[in-house]
Design a protein around this motif. Structure first.
Motif, short mmCIF file in Angstrom:
data_model
loop_
_atom_site.label_atom_id
_atom_site.label_comp_id
_atom_site.label_asym_id
_atom_site.label_seq_id
_atom_site.Cartn_x
_atom_site.Cartn_y
_atom_site.Cartn_z
N UNK A 1 0.82 -1.20 0.00
CA UNK A 1 0.00 0.00 0.00
C UNK A 1 0.86 1.27 0.00
N UNK A 2 1.98 1.20 0.74
CA UNK A 2 2.76 2.43 0.91
C UNK A 2 3.20 3.08 -0.41
N UNK A 3 3.86 2.31 -1.32
CA UNK A 3 4.29 2.98 -2.54
C UNK A 3 3.11 3.44 -3.39
N UNK A 4 2.02 2.66 -3.42
CA UNK A 4 0.91 3.05 -4.27
C UNK A 4 0.29 4.34 -3.75
N UNK A 5 0.29 4.48 -2.40
CA UNK A 5 -0.26 5.71 -1.84
C UNK A 5 0.61 6.91 -2.22
N UNK A 6 1.96 6.71 -2.14
CA UNK A 6 2.81 7.85 -2.45
C UNK A 6 2.76 8.14 -3.94
N UNK A 7 2.58 7.11 -4.76
CA UNK A 7 2.46 7.33 -6.20
C UNK A 7 1.21 8.18 -6.47
N UNK A 8 0.17 7.84 -5.72
CA UNK A 8 -1.08 8.58 -5.85
C UNK A 8 -0.86 10.05 -5.47
N UNK A 9 -0.12 10.24 -4.38
CA UNK A 9 0.14 11.61 -3.92
C UNK A 9 0.93 12.38 -4.98
N UNK A 10 1.94 11.72 -5.56
CA UNK A 10 2.75 12.39 -6.58
C UNK A 10 1.88 12.74 -7.78
N UNK A 11 1.01 11.79 -8.15
CA UNK A 11 0.12 12.04 -9.28
C UNK A 11 -0.75 13.27 -9.00
N UNK A 12 -1.28 13.33 -7.79
CA UNK A 12 -2.11 14.48 -7.42
C UNK A 12 -1.31 15.77 -7.48
N UNK A 13 -0.06 15.72 -7.00
CA UNK A 13 0.81 16.90 -7.06
C UNK A 13 0.97 17.37 -8.49
N UNK A 14 1.21 16.40 -9.40
CA UNK A 14 1.40 16.75 -10.80
C UNK A 14 0.14 17.38 -11.38
N UNK A 15 -1.01 16.76 -11.02
CA UNK A 15 -2.28 17.31 -11.49
C UNK A 15 -2.41 18.77 -11.05
N UNK A 16 -2.07 19.01 -9.79
CA UNK A 16 -2.17 20.36 -9.24
C UNK A 16 -1.30 21.33 -10.03
N UNK A 17 -0.07 20.88 -10.36
CA UNK A 17 0.84 21.75 -11.10
C UNK A 17 0.25 22.07 -12.47
N UNK A 18 -0.28 21.02 -13.13
CA UNK A 18 -0.85 21.23 -14.46
C UNK A 18 -2.02 22.21 -14.38
N UNK A 19 -2.90 21.99 -13.40
CA UNK A 19 -4.04 22.90 -13.24
C UNK A 19 -3.54 24.33 -13.05
N UNK A 20 -2.51 24.48 -12.20
CA UNK A 20 -1.95 25.80 -11.95
C UNK A 20 -1.48 26.46 -13.24
#
Ligand SMILES: Nc1ncnc2c1ncn2[C@@H]1O[C@H](COP(=O)(O)OP(=O)(O)OP(=O)(O)O)[C@@H](O)[C@H]1O
Ligand SMILES: [Mg+2]
Lengths: 259, 268
Positions: free
Chosen positions: B17-36
Motif C-alpha cells: 500500500x505504501x508505494x501506491x499511496x505515495x504514487x497517488x500523492x505524486x500524481x495528485x501533485x502533478x495534477x495540481x501543477x498542471x491545473x496551476x
C-alpha cells in the motif's frame, strides 16, 4: 540479617503556595540484604518518592537514607533503577541501550559486549538486539530496561511499577523471570506496584503505605517459600495474605489531621 | 479458511500500500501543477494587465540561463543564504544548548533572544547598512540573524523538553553531567534542532530578496528589483520561481537529513 537500605525517620515536603505539602511523613524502614520487598499503597502516597530517595534522585527534607550503612549521595550504578515509563534511549538499539551503563564502567570492549549479550539473552531479547525501541512492544521495552539494569550488575534493584503497563500474560512471565534471576543473584529488590496480587506473589514482605500524608501503614510478612509457583497463587494461605494486604490498602482509616 | 487467507495476506499489504499511496500523492501533485499552469495561461490570455504566460516566462528563463545571468544570480543568492544560514545555526545550536542547560545563561540571554525575535529581520536592514556599509556583510548579517533567531529558540526548547526520566535513567547508570549532556541531551534534542534549522532556512531564504535590495550587483532578489524598474514581469517570474525551487530543494535536503538522523522517533 544485614540491613541493605535503611530509611530513618524520613520526611519529604514540597513547598506549596502558602504552606508545605508533606509527601512522606516520618518513614522508617529497613530492607535487609537480599530481601525482596514490595511497596503498595494508594496513588500519591509517596511510593515513588521513597524509592527515588534510595536511588539518590530525590533528597529527604529531613531524616536520612542509608545504603550499606552510609548516607545516599546521589545515584550510582550499585543501585539499578527500572522506571515505569521504560526510559529507554529511543535513538539507541537494544544492545546499545544495555551497553550504556557498561560503557561508563571502563570495561574492556570484549567484556562489555559479553555482559550486554548475557543480559539481553536473560530477558529473551536476543533476536531484537539490534532493533530500535520503537520497534518493540511494551513488554519487550520493559525487558530491555530490565536488561539494561541487570547488565551493570547492581546489588540493589529499585523497580517503580515496572509491569504496570503490561498485559496479564506478559506480566506473569516477567514476574516469574524476575523471581528466577533474583533467586540466583540474590539482589536486594524494592518493587513498587499497585497490584496486590503481584505484591504478595513476589515479596517476602509487603510494605503498605497510606496517603495524606504519605506514611507507612502496615508491613505484611509473606510466609510463603521460594520458589513461588503459579499454584501458590491459588492456595488458601496466599488468599489470606492477599486479603490482609487488600484490606490494608483499600480500607485505610483516614489520617489523623496533622497538628 | 478465510482466516488463513486473511492472515497470509496481511503482512504483504502495508508494503504494497505504501508505494501506491505515495504514487497517488505524486500524481495528485502533478495534477495540481498542471491545473496551476492552465489557470496561469488562462489568466495571461484573458489579458490580466501585462501578465506573461508560462511560455513567455520559460523563454525568458532560457534566455537568462543562456547568457549565464540566472546561474550567477542564483549562485550569488545561494552563497549569501548558505553563509548566513550556516553561521546562524552554528551559533544557534551552542547558544540554545547553553540556554536550555544553564539557568544563568537562560536568564541572561532570553530577554535578548525574545526581544530580537519580535523584530522582523528586514527591519534591521537600515541599521545594518549604516553600521556595515553596502557590501556583502550587511546582507549576510541579516540572513544570519534571521536563521539564528529561529533556530536558537527551537534548540533551546528541545533541550528544555528532554524527558527527565531519560536524564534520570542515565544518572542511575552512573553518567556524569558531561556524559548526560553529550549522550542524552544532544541526541534527544536533535529533532528539535533540525526543525529549527528548517525554520531557520525558511526565514533566511525569505530574508534574501530584501537583503539584496541593499545595493547588490547580482543575486536573484537584485535581478527582480532591476526587472521591476523596466516592467520586465517575465524576469520577475523567473526570479520568483528560481527562489521557490531552490528553497524547496534545500528544504527537502534538510528533511532528508532529518529523516536519517531522527528515524528512531516513534511516528504516529
Ligand atoms: N516535585 C514535586 N513537587 C510537588 N509535589 C510533588 C513532587 N513530586 C511528588 N509530589 C507529590 O508527592 C506525592 C507523592 O508522590 P509519589 O510520586 O511518590 O506518589 P506515588 O505513591 O508514587 O503515586 P502513584 O502510585 O500515583 O505513582 C504526590 O501527592 C505528589 O503530588
Ligand atoms: Mg509512583
Amino acid at each position: 540479617m544485614n540491613v541493605k537500605i535503611s530509611f530513618r525517620d524520613v520526611v519529604k515536603t514540597y513547598p506549596l503556595k502558602d504552606d508545605t505539602f508533606t509527601a512522606l511523613d516520618h518513614v522508617s524502614l529497613d530492607i535487609a540484604d537480599r530481601e525482596f520487598v514490595t511497596v503498595v499503597g494508594p496513588s500519591g502516597c509517596g511510593k515513588s518518592t521513597l524509592m527515588s530517595m534510595a536511588a539518590g534522585l530525590v533528597e529527604p527534607t529531613s531524616g536520612e537514607v542509608l545504603v550499606d550503612g552510609s548516607p545516599v549521595d546521589g545515584p550510582g550504578p550499585d543501585r539499578g533503577v527500572i522506571f515505569q515509563q521504560y526510559a529507554l534511549f529511543p535513538w539507541l538499539t537494544v544492545r546499545k541501550n544495555v551497553e550504556f551503563g557498561l560503557k561508563l564502567m571502563d570495561l574492556p570492549a570484549e567484556e562489555r559486549r559479553r555482559r550486554a549479550q548475557r543480559a539481553i539473552e536473560l530477558v529473551g531479547l536476543a533476536d531484537f538486539a539490534d532493533a530500535l525501541p520503537k520497534m518493540l512492544s511494551g513488554g519487550m521495552k520493559q525487558r530491555c530496561a530490565i536488561a539494561r539494569a541487570y547488565a551493570v550488575d547492581p546489588q540493589v534493584l529499585l523497580m517503580d511499577e515496572p509491569f504496570g503497563a503490561l498485559d496479564a500474560l506478559t506480566r506473569v512471565q516477567l514476574q516469574d523471570q524476575l523471581l528466577d534471576t533474583w533467586s540466583k543473584d540474590q539482589r536486594t529488590v524494592m518493587f513498587i506496584t499497585h497490584d496486590v496480587d503481584e505484591a504478595v506473589y513476589l515479596a517476602s514482605r509487603v510494605i503498605v503505605m497510606a496517603a495524606r500524608p504519605g506514611r507507612l501503614h502496615k508491613v505484611v510478612d509473606v510466609d510463603l517459600p521460594y520458589p513461588r509457583t503459579e499454584e501458590m497463587r491459588l492456595s488458601p494461605e496466599f488468599g489470606r495474605i492477599r486479603n490482609e494486604v487488600w484490606h490494608a490498602v483499600y480500607h485505610q482509616a483516614p489520617a489523623v489531621p496533622a497538628a | 479458511m478465510t482466516q488463513l487467507t486473511a492472515l497470509g495476506k496481511s503482512p504483504a499489504q502495508p508494503a504494497r500500500r505504501a508505494p501506491s499511496r505515495s504514487r497517488r500523492a505524486v500524481a495528485l501533485n502533478l495534477v495540481a501543477v498542471v491545473i496551476g499552469l492552465v489557470v496561469w495561461t488562462a489568466l495571461a490570455t484573458v489579458g490580466v494587465q501585462g501578465l506573461p504566460g508560462p511560455l513567455e516566462v520559460a523563454a525568458k528563463a532560457g534566455e537568462l540561463i543562456a547568457d549565464g545571468t540566472l546561474l550567477t544570480d542564483a549562485l550569488a543568492s545561494l552563497r549569501r543564504v548558505l553563509v548566513g544560514f550556516l553561521l546562524g545555526t552554528l551559533l544557534a545550536v551552542p547558544v540554545g544548548f547553553l540556554m536550555g542547560w544553564y539557568a544563568t545563561a537562560r536568564g541572561l540571554l532570553e530577554p535578548y533572544v525574545q526581544f530580537f525575535r519580535t523584530i522582523p529581520p528586514l527591519a534591521i536592514i537600515p541599521l545594518a547598512i549604516v553600521l556595515m556599509g553596502i557590501g556583502e556583510v550587511p546582507k549576510v548579517f541579516v540572513i544570519f540573524l534571521a536563521a539564528f533567531l529561529s533556530s536558537v529558540v527551537s534548540t533551546f526548547q528541545g533541550v528544555v523538553d528532554v524527558d527527565r526520566t531519560l536524564i534520570n535513567a542515565a544518572r542511575v547508570l552512573g553518567a556524569s553531567d558531561r556524559t548526560i549532556f553529550l549522550k542524552v541531551v544532544v541526541p534527544a534534542s536533535t529533532p528539535f534542532i533540525l526543525v529549527g534549522m528548517r525554520v531557520g532556512l525558511g526565514s533566511a531564504w525569505g530574508t534574501l530578496v530584501a537583503a539584496e535590495l541593499i545595493a547588490a550587483q547580482e543575486g536573484l532578489g537584485f535581478r527582480m528589483q532591476q526587472a521591476q524598474l523596466y516592467y520586465d514581469l517575465s524576469t520577475i517570474f523567473v526570479g520568483l520561481i528560481a527562489i521557490g525551487v531552490l528553497g524547496l530543494l534545500m528544504d527537502r535536503l534538510l528533511l532528508l537529513a532529518e529523516r536519517r538522523l531522527t528515524n528512531w522517533q516513534e511516528r504516529r
